[in-house]
Design a protein around this motif. Structure first.
Motif, short mmCIF file in Angstrom:
data_model
loop_
_atom_site.label_atom_id
_atom_site.label_comp_id
_atom_site.label_asym_id
_atom_site.label_seq_id
_atom_site.Cartn_x
_atom_site.Cartn_y
_atom_site.Cartn_z
N UNK A 48 -114.01 15.88 -99.40
CA UNK A 48 -114.54 16.20 -100.73
C UNK A 48 -115.49 15.13 -101.28
N UNK A 49 -115.18 13.86 -101.01
CA UNK A 49 -116.04 12.84 -101.62
C UNK A 49 -116.28 11.61 -100.73
N UNK A 52 -118.63 9.23 -102.54
CA UNK A 52 -118.40 8.90 -103.96
C UNK A 52 -117.57 7.63 -104.08
N UNK A 130 -113.04 29.15 -97.78
CA UNK A 130 -113.08 29.97 -98.99
C UNK A 130 -113.51 31.38 -98.62
N UNK A 131 -112.87 32.34 -99.19
CA UNK A 131 -113.24 33.72 -98.91
C UNK A 131 -114.01 34.29 -100.09
N UNK A 132 -115.17 34.84 -99.81
CA UNK A 132 -115.94 35.39 -100.93
C UNK A 132 -115.22 36.60 -101.53
N UNK A 133 -115.23 36.74 -102.84
CA UNK A 133 -114.46 37.82 -103.47
C UNK A 133 -115.19 39.15 -103.42
N UNK A 165 -125.85 28.02 -96.95
CA UNK A 165 -127.06 27.22 -96.86
C UNK A 165 -126.80 25.81 -96.36
N UNK A 193 -129.02 23.00 -97.87
CA UNK A 193 -128.41 21.67 -97.85
C UNK A 193 -128.39 21.10 -96.44
N UNK A 252 -118.57 29.35 -97.17
CA UNK A 252 -118.52 28.93 -98.58
C UNK A 252 -117.70 27.67 -98.75
N UNK A 253 -117.63 26.85 -97.72
CA UNK A 253 -116.89 25.62 -97.83
C UNK A 253 -115.39 25.84 -97.74
N UNK A 255 -111.34 25.25 -99.30
CA UNK A 255 -110.53 25.07 -100.49
C UNK A 255 -109.13 24.68 -100.05
N UNK A 256 -108.36 24.09 -100.94
CA UNK A 256 -107.03 23.65 -100.56
C UNK A 256 -106.00 24.71 -100.92
N UNK A 257 -105.21 25.06 -99.92
CA UNK A 257 -104.13 26.02 -100.15
C UNK A 257 -102.84 25.37 -99.66
N UNK B 39 -110.74 21.53 -108.83
CA UNK B 39 -109.98 20.98 -107.71
C UNK B 39 -110.29 19.52 -107.44
N UNK B 45 -117.83 18.02 -106.45
CA UNK B 45 -117.60 18.11 -105.01
C UNK B 45 -116.85 19.37 -104.61
N UNK B 70 -126.47 22.23 -104.92
CA UNK B 70 -125.88 22.30 -103.58
C UNK B 70 -124.45 22.80 -103.66
N UNK B 73 -123.79 26.47 -104.24
CA UNK B 73 -123.84 27.34 -103.06
C UNK B 73 -122.44 27.79 -102.65
N UNK B 74 -121.44 27.01 -103.02
CA UNK B 74 -120.06 27.35 -102.66
C UNK B 74 -119.39 28.24 -103.70
N UNK B 76 -119.20 31.69 -106.29
CA UNK B 76 -119.47 33.11 -106.11
C UNK B 76 -120.18 33.65 -107.34
N UNK B 104 -113.17 34.50 -110.43
CA UNK B 104 -112.57 33.69 -109.36
C UNK B 104 -113.34 32.41 -109.14
N UNK B 106 -112.31 30.15 -106.39
CA UNK B 106 -112.31 29.75 -104.99
C UNK B 106 -111.33 30.55 -104.18
#
Lengths: 345, 106
Positions: A48-49, A52, A130-133, A165, A193, A252-253, A255-257, B39, B45, B70, B73-74, B76, B104, B106
């Motif tokens: 994530x960072x 940073x 990540x799943x697009x909705x 992208x 990107x 889409x990157x 996510x944490x589950x 998150x 990020x 950027x 892009x992630x 929706x 939503x 994510x």
């Protein structure tokens, strides 16, 4: 399936808390294997960072996520931990008892482990795509919709649509373009990107008429019995375009589950694992939880707290790994035996 | 204090008072506003604090930075008025700001 790996401790999660736990265990002669779903160490710091700055690591006024991870890896080098990347722990079975704990852990890649203690250092859970909705997308997952490419052959001769992208979207665009019947890259804007050379290569293919680039966002799917036939792309001006699509790969990157941790028989409190604040042991003897995933009165989700928790958990784990043996507390500054383990003496 | 109204995806509005210098995301989290996950905790990020800025506030809240674009892009259902609200600083000029949250994150 490969043979079960026998070790003292399995650490689930190779973020900063899991990495530093290797150090604290190592000082006590306890061997560890780490399992992480990401292809690299560092957990959130790396994912994530990485660039940073972090300002609250004791002793460092400023350190980037990646610098912290690299420093931790150097620090634990003397203890030769074994890393298992790209693996998600699927199941945890209790084989032993509180007096003689033994666990069997299975990772989704098929590898199994037997250990005397488990440290759950899984942060916010596992990173998953990540799943697009898009309505009804679940019905196509695994058959026509993929969040990662495992077998290129699955895409041969198909109408492939890739969404995104970044580097994943561009790399797979370039890799699948030669095998696909037709490939369309869908991205919400005309800026990418990904690495400039990949962007350039993609644009050249578009100019040569060998693939298509469409600016917009996926709004609906059409198909039958899990087999996708087309997707509709909405552009910025509101126009809709239906394009043939047999394979859709959205990027889409991550996510944490929480993931399978919920199935391990551990008490949970709002997706966190309650622990004893003196030992960081969970309700199951010899299963410990440290870092962002645990909960106790006064808990702060800080990296420095994860370090402290790992140190204390190691003290209790020692007694499970070496039952009946006395543990003498020592300092790395003065103990020659600790310095020997660190390879500095 | 600066008043901010968050309208959720079902249309319910919640108005809170935000502290100057904080971010629209921080104010949401402090006040238990639903549909904002945040998150990564404000690091630009993760794209889980995506909001649509009310039309008349778009000019005042400004454009997303390259890095924020950027990250968008992630997200929706990105629209021209999409922002990551961890990147919107609360200033006195934003008193009365309205943002809408997507269904939503994510």
């Amino acid at each position: 399936m490969s043979e079960s790996i026998k070790t003292d401790v399995v650490i689930v999660g190779a973020g900063p808390a899991g990495l530093f736990a290797v150090f604290e265990l190592g000082l006590l002669d306890i061997k560890a294997h780490l399992i992480d779903i990401l292809p690299k160490p560092g957990g959130q710091c790396a994912e994530l960072y990485p660039e940073k700055p972090i300002y609250d690591i004791p002793g460092f006024a400023k350190l980037s996520g990646q610098e912290l991870v690299d420093a931790l890896l150097r620090q634990i080098e003397p203890f030769h931990p074994t890393f298992h990347y790209g693996e998600m722990v699927e199941s945890l079975e209790v084989l032993g008892s509180a007096d003689a704990p033994l666990f069997r852990i299975r990772a989704d890649g098929g590898q199994s482990f037997e250990c005397k203690a488990v440290i759950v250092a899984a942060g916010g859970g596992s990173f998953q795509p990540k799943k697009p909705p898009v309505p009804g997308i679940e019905a196509y997952e695994g058959k026509s919709v993929f969040y990662a490419v495992r077998k290129i052959e699955d895409f041969r001769g198909k109408h492939v649509v890739i969404v995104g992208g970044g580097d994943s979207a561009l790399d797979w665009t370039l890799n699948l373009q030669p095998v696909a019947k037709h490939l369309t890259l869908v991205h919400r804007r005309d800026e990418f990107r990904g690495a400039p050379h990949s962007v350039k290569a993609m644009r050249e293919l578009v100019t040569a008429g060998r693939m298509e680039l469409r600016l917009g966002q996926i709004s609906s799917l059409k198909g039958e019995a899990g087999e996708l036939a087309s997707v509709t792309v909405k552009d910025a001006s509101g126009g809709s375009h239906e394009i043939p699509c047999q394979r859709l790969i959205p990027f889409f990157g991550l996510t944490m589950k929480l993931g399978p941790v919920a199935e391990w028989g551990l008490n949970l409190h709002e997706n966190l694992v309650p622990v004893d604040a003196g030992t960081f042991e969970t309700n199951v003897p010899s299963i410990f939880a440290i870092g962002d995933i645990n909960h106790y009165p006064g808990k702060l989700k800080l990296i420095l707290c994860g370090f402290h928790e790992g140190a204390l958990a190691a003290q209790k784990i020692y007694h499970y790994v070496y039952p009946g043996k006395r543990l003498t507390f020592q300092y790395t500054t003065s103990s020659s035996s600790l310095q020997k383990k660190l390879g500095v003496n | 204090m600066v008043k901010i109204t968050y309208i959720d995806s079902s249309g319910e509005a919640r108005t809170i008072e935000a502290q100057e210098g904080s971010t629209v995301m921080e104010a949401a989290i402090r006040n238990g506003i639903p549909e904002i996950a945040a998150e990564c905790g404000g690091g630009c990020a993760c794209a889980t604090c995506h909001v649509y800025v009310g039309e008349k506030w778009v000019a005042l809240t400004g454009k997303a930075s390259d890095q924020e674009e950027d990250m968008l892009d992630f997200a929706y259902k990105v629209q021209p008025n999409s922002r990551l609200c961890c990147q919107i600083k609360v200033t006195p000029e934003l008193d009365g700001l309205t943002v809408t949250t997507p269904d939503r994150q994510g």
